[in-house]
Design a protein around this motif. Structure first.
Motif, PDB file in Angstrom:
ATOM      1  N   MET A 278       0.849  -1.177   0.000  1.00  0.00           N
ATOM      2  CA  MET A 278       0.000   0.000   0.000  1.00  0.00           C
ATOM      3  C   MET A 278       0.891   1.235   0.000  1.00  0.00           C
ATOM      4  N   GLY A 279       0.288   2.374   0.274  1.00  0.00           N
ATOM      5  CA  GLY A 279       1.109   3.577   0.325  1.00  0.00           C
ATOM      6  C   GLY A 279       0.779   4.490  -0.833  1.00  0.00           C
ATOM      7  N   GLY A 280       1.761   5.198  -1.376  1.00  0.00           N
ATOM      8  CA  GLY A 280       1.536   6.123  -2.459  1.00  0.00           C
ATOM      9  C   GLY A 280       1.753   7.532  -2.002  1.00  0.00           C
ATOM     10  N   ASN A 281       1.047   8.457  -2.621  1.00  0.00           N
ATOM     11  CA  ASN A 281       1.118   9.867  -2.278  1.00  0.00           C
ATOM     12  C   ASN A 281       0.782  10.057  -0.806  1.00  0.00           C
ATOM     13  N   THR A 282       1.694  10.686  -0.061  1.00  0.00           N
ATOM     14  CA  THR A 282       1.502  10.804   1.387  1.00  0.00           C
ATOM     15  C   THR A 282       0.322  11.690   1.746  1.00  0.00           C
ATOM     16  N   SER A 283      -0.196  12.468   0.820  1.00  0.00           N
ATOM     17  CA  SER A 283      -1.336  13.324   1.126  1.00  0.00           C
ATOM     18  C   SER A 283      -2.654  12.602   0.925  1.00  0.00           C
ATOM     19  N   VAL A 284      -2.603  11.388   0.434  1.00  0.00           N
ATOM     20  CA  VAL A 284      -3.812  10.615   0.167  1.00  0.00           C
ATOM     21  C   VAL A 284      -3.769   9.340   0.990  1.00  0.00           C
ATOM     22  N   ALA A 285      -4.801   9.125   1.809  1.00  0.00           N
ATOM     23  CA  ALA A 285      -4.865   7.892   2.588  1.00  0.00           C
ATOM     24  C   ALA A 285      -5.207   6.727   1.671  1.00  0.00           C
ATOM     25  N   ASP A 286      -4.767   5.542   2.076  1.00  0.00           N
ATOM     26  CA  ASP A 286      -5.192   4.344   1.347  1.00  0.00           C
ATOM     27  C   ASP A 286      -6.669   4.075   1.601  1.00  0.00           C
ATOM     28  N   VAL A 287      -7.088   4.249   2.851  1.00  0.00           N
ATOM     29  CA  VAL A 287      -8.448   3.916   3.253  1.00  0.00           C
ATOM     30  C   VAL A 287      -8.989   4.990   4.187  1.00  0.00           C
ATOM     31  N   ALA A 288     -10.194   5.458   3.909  1.00  0.00           N
ATOM     32  CA  ALA A 288     -10.915   6.319   4.842  1.00  0.00           C
ATOM     33  C   ALA A 288     -12.071   5.510   5.421  1.00  0.00           C
ATOM     34  N   VAL A 289     -12.083   5.372   6.728  1.00  0.00           N
ATOM     35  CA  VAL A 289     -13.160   4.675   7.430  1.00  0.00           C
ATOM     36  C   VAL A 289     -14.145   5.725   7.920  1.00  0.00           C
ATOM     37  N   ILE A 290     -15.396   5.578   7.529  1.00  0.00           N
ATOM     38  CA  ILE A 290     -16.421   6.544   7.924  1.00  0.00           C
ATOM     39  C   ILE A 290     -17.142   5.999   9.148  1.00  0.00           C
ATOM     40  N   GLY A 291     -16.879   6.607  10.306  1.00  0.00           N
ATOM     41  CA  GLY A 291     -17.516   6.182  11.545  1.00  0.00           C
ATOM     42  C   GLY A 291     -16.539   5.520  12.491  1.00  0.00           C
ATOM     43  N   ALA A 292     -16.545   5.966  13.739  1.00  0.00           N
ATOM     44  CA  ALA A 292     -15.624   5.435  14.758  1.00  0.00           C
ATOM     45  C   ALA A 292     -16.388   4.729  15.866  1.00  0.00           C
ATOM     46  N   GLY A 293     -17.391   3.945  15.474  1.00  0.00           N
ATOM     47  CA  GLY A 293     -17.998   3.025  16.419  1.00  0.00           C
ATOM     48  C   GLY A 293     -17.126   1.784  16.533  1.00  0.00           C
ATOM     49  N   VAL A 294     -17.654   0.734  17.147  1.00  0.00           N
ATOM     50  CA  VAL A 294     -16.826  -0.455  17.341  1.00  0.00           C
ATOM     51  C   VAL A 294     -16.409  -1.062  16.012  1.00  0.00           C
ATOM     52  N   VAL A 295     -17.295  -1.063  15.011  1.00  0.00           N
ATOM     53  CA  VAL A 295     -16.933  -1.626  13.712  1.00  0.00           C
ATOM     54  C   VAL A 295     -15.895  -0.745  13.017  1.00  0.00           C
ATOM     55  N   GLY A 296     -16.072   0.570  13.087  1.00  0.00           N
ATOM     56  CA  GLY A 296     -15.101   1.474  12.486  1.00  0.00           C
ATOM     57  C   GLY A 296     -13.733   1.368  13.132  1.00  0.00           C
ATOM     58  N   CYS A 297     -13.694   1.245  14.459  1.00  0.00           N
ATOM     59  CA  CYS A 297     -12.409   1.111  15.154  1.00  0.00           C
ATOM     60  C   CYS A 297     -11.729  -0.201  14.787  1.00  0.00           C
ATOM     61  N   ALA A 298     -12.513  -1.287  14.716  1.00  0.00           N
ATOM     62  CA  ALA A 298     -11.948  -2.577  14.313  1.00  0.00           C
ATOM     63  C   ALA A 298     -11.472  -2.532  12.867  1.00  0.00           C
ATOM     64  N   MET A 299     -12.215  -1.830  12.027  1.00  0.00           N
ATOM     65  CA  MET A 299     -11.845  -1.717  10.619  1.00  0.00           C
ATOM     66  C   MET A 299     -10.535  -0.956  10.470  1.00  0.00           C
ATOM     67  N   ALA A 300     -10.409   0.152  11.200  1.00  0.00           N
ATOM     68  CA  ALA A 300      -9.175   0.939  11.138  1.00  0.00           C
ATOM     69  C   ALA A 300      -8.001   0.101  11.607  1.00  0.00           C
ATOM     70  N   ARG A 301      -8.191  -0.660  12.679  1.00  0.00           N
ATOM     71  CA  ARG A 301      -7.121  -1.518  13.187  1.00  0.00           C
ATOM     72  C   ARG A 301      -6.699  -2.548  12.150  1.00  0.00           C
ATOM     73  N   ARG A 302      -7.675  -3.237  11.539  1.00  0.00           N
ATOM     74  CA  ARG A 302      -7.338  -4.284  10.591  1.00  0.00           C
ATOM     75  C   ARG A 302      -6.554  -3.745   9.401  1.00  0.00           C
TER      76      ARG A 302
END
Length: 377
Positions: free
Chosen positions: A1-25
C-alpha cells in the motif's frame, strides 16, 4: 500500500466499534488509514449502549455472514485478550424456557447451535438449571446451556482497537461530519466539517447513518436504516450475587429479547427493549419501559425485588429493512460498506473488519502488504 503521502489508502467513515476494528485491521495490514467521525469521540452512536456479550453465534442463521464474522471475531478476541489487556468474564449462558411452548423450541435451538459448530451446548432440565442458578424463579422448565457465551467490556475493546490503529499511523478526525464526497476516477475527495480528506478507498461504517452515507458515495441507498431503541436498567452491585450466568430468552424472529446478565463492572443488567422509532439521534429513556424491565427481572429472579437501581440508559441499534448484515462492495468505486450491524456488532466487529479487508484484498492483491504477526500495544 502507500503512495502519495497526502492521500490515505483507506478512509473509514464512523468510529464506532466496527469502524475502530476496521481501522485496526487495515492499519495492521500496512494501510495508511484515516477515520472520519462526526462526533467528538469514538463510540458516540450505536456502539455506546449494548449488553456487552461475547457471542458464540449459537443462534445465528446457519451459513450466514453474521455467523462467520462472529466466530472469526470470537477466536481473534480470545487470542488478543491478554496482550491487549482486555477483560473477559467467563460466565456461560442459559437460554431459559419458562413455558411449555418455549421448552418445545429448545431442541430446534440446540440443533441450530450444533449446526453452527457450537457443539458444547446441551439442554439441561429444571433441576440442573436451579442447581446452577438457585435464585431463579421455580417456574423455569429447562434451558439450553451455552458454556462459551461470556461478557466483555464494551468500552475498552474498541478503545484498544482504535489505540492500536493510531499507534500504527491511523489518523482520527473528530467533529468531522461528512458533507460531500467526490470521486475523480482514482481518489475520493471528502468534504468534512473538520476539513478535506482524500483516500483511494472508503469503508462505510457509519452505523445509524449508513444508508445516507452510502447515498453520498454511490448515489443510491441499497438498504434502509430503521432505528431500534433498546433501554436498559442497571441494578446495584449487590444484585450480582443472585445470578452468575447470562440468562437469555428463547429468541424470536424479530429480536433476541430481554437479557438478564452481570456486567464486567460487577452490576446486574436487564434489557434491552426493542422499540422502533424514526429518530436516529434520540436514545431517550421512558419510565413505563424501564418499570417493565425491572418487573421482568424480578419475575425471573424474585430476590431482585426492591433492589436499588444504579443507572438506566438507552441505545439505538442500526436495524435495517432486512435482518442480515448489509456488507457489500462497489469495487470499481473503491467503496465498501459494513452496514446494518445490529446487536452482534460488539462481538462481530473484528470478523467484519477481516471480511471487508479480504474483499478489498481481492481487488488490490498486488498492493497488499500482509503482516504475519500483528504488533500489539
Amino acid at each position: 500500500m502507500g503512495g502519495n503521502t497526502s492521500v490515505a489508502d483507506v478512509a473509514v467513515i464512523g468510529a464506532g466499534v466496527v469502524g475502530c476494528a476496521m481501522a485496526r485491521r487495515f492499519a495492521l495490514e500496512g494501510a495508511r488509514v484515516a477515520v472520519i467521525e462526526a462526533a467528538p469521540d469514538i463510540l458516540s452512536g450505536a456502539s455506546k449502549a449494548n449488553s456487552a456479550i461475547l457471542h458464540t453465534g449459537f443462534d445465528a442463521p446457519p451459513g450466514s455472514l453474521e455467523l462467520a464474522c462472529m466466530q472469526e471475531a470470537y477466536d481473534e478476541y480470545m487470542q488478543i485478550r491478554e496482550a491487549m489487556n482486555l477483560p473477559v468474564l467467563e460466565t456461560g449462558a442459559m437460554v431459559a424456557a419458562w413455558t411449555e411452548d418455549e421448552e418445545a423450541r429448545l431442541p430446534t435451538l440446540l440443533a441450530q447451535a450444533q449446526e453452527n459448530g457450537v457443539t458444547d451446548t446441551a439442554i439441561i432440565p429444571r433441576e440442573a438449571v436451579l442447581a446452577r442458578e438457585p435464585n431463579l424463579s421455580d417456574r423455569v422448565r429447562a434451558a439450553l446451556l451455552v458454556p462459551r457465551e461470556h461478557l466483555i467490556d464494551p468500552w475498552s475493546a474498541p478503545l484498544a482497537y482504535a489505540t492500536q490503529a493510531q499507534m500504527l499511523g491511523a489518523e482520527f478526525h473528530f467533529n468531522a461530519a461528512l458533507r460531500a464526497a467526490r470521486h475523480d476516477g482514482d481518489t475520493w475527495h471528502l468534504d468534512t466539517a473538520a476539513g478535506p480528506v482524500a483516500a483511494r478507498t472508503v469503508v462505510n461504517c457509519a452505523g445509524l447513518y449508513g444508508d445516507r452515507v452510502e447515498a453520498m458515495f454511490t448515489g443510491e441507498e441499497s438498504f434502509e436504516i430503521r432505528p431500534r431503541k433498546g433501554q436498559f436498567v442497571v441494578f446495584d452491585k449487590a444484585a450480582s450475587a443472585f445470578l452468575k450466568t447470562i440468562l437469555l430468552p428463547v429468541p424470536n424472529d424479530r429480536t433476541k429479547g430481554v437479557v438478564l446478565t452481570r456486567t464486567i463492572y460487577g452490576n446486574l443488567l436487564v434489557g434491552p427493549t426493542a422499540e422502533e422509532q424514526e429518530a436516529r439521534d434520540r436514545p431517550d429513556v421512558t419510565r413505563p419501559e424501564l418499570e417493565a424491565l425491572i418487573a421482568k427481572a424480578v419475575d425471573l429472579v424474585p430476590a431482585l425485588e426492591g433492589m436499588p437501581v444504579t443507572a438506566v440508559y438507552a441505545g439505538l441499534r442500526p436495524a435495517s429493512d432486512r435482518k442480515e448484515y448489509r456488507v457489500h462492495a462497489r469495487a470499481e468505486l473503491g467503496y465498501y460498506c459494513a452496514g446494518g450491524i445490529r446487536s452482534t456488532g460488539l462481538t462481530g466487529a473484528l470478523g467484519i473488519a477481516r471480511h471487508v479487508f479480504r474483499l478489498w484484498q481481492q481487488q488490490n492483491a498486488a498492493s497488499a502488504v500482509p503482516v504475519e504477526t500483528p504488533p500489539q500495544p
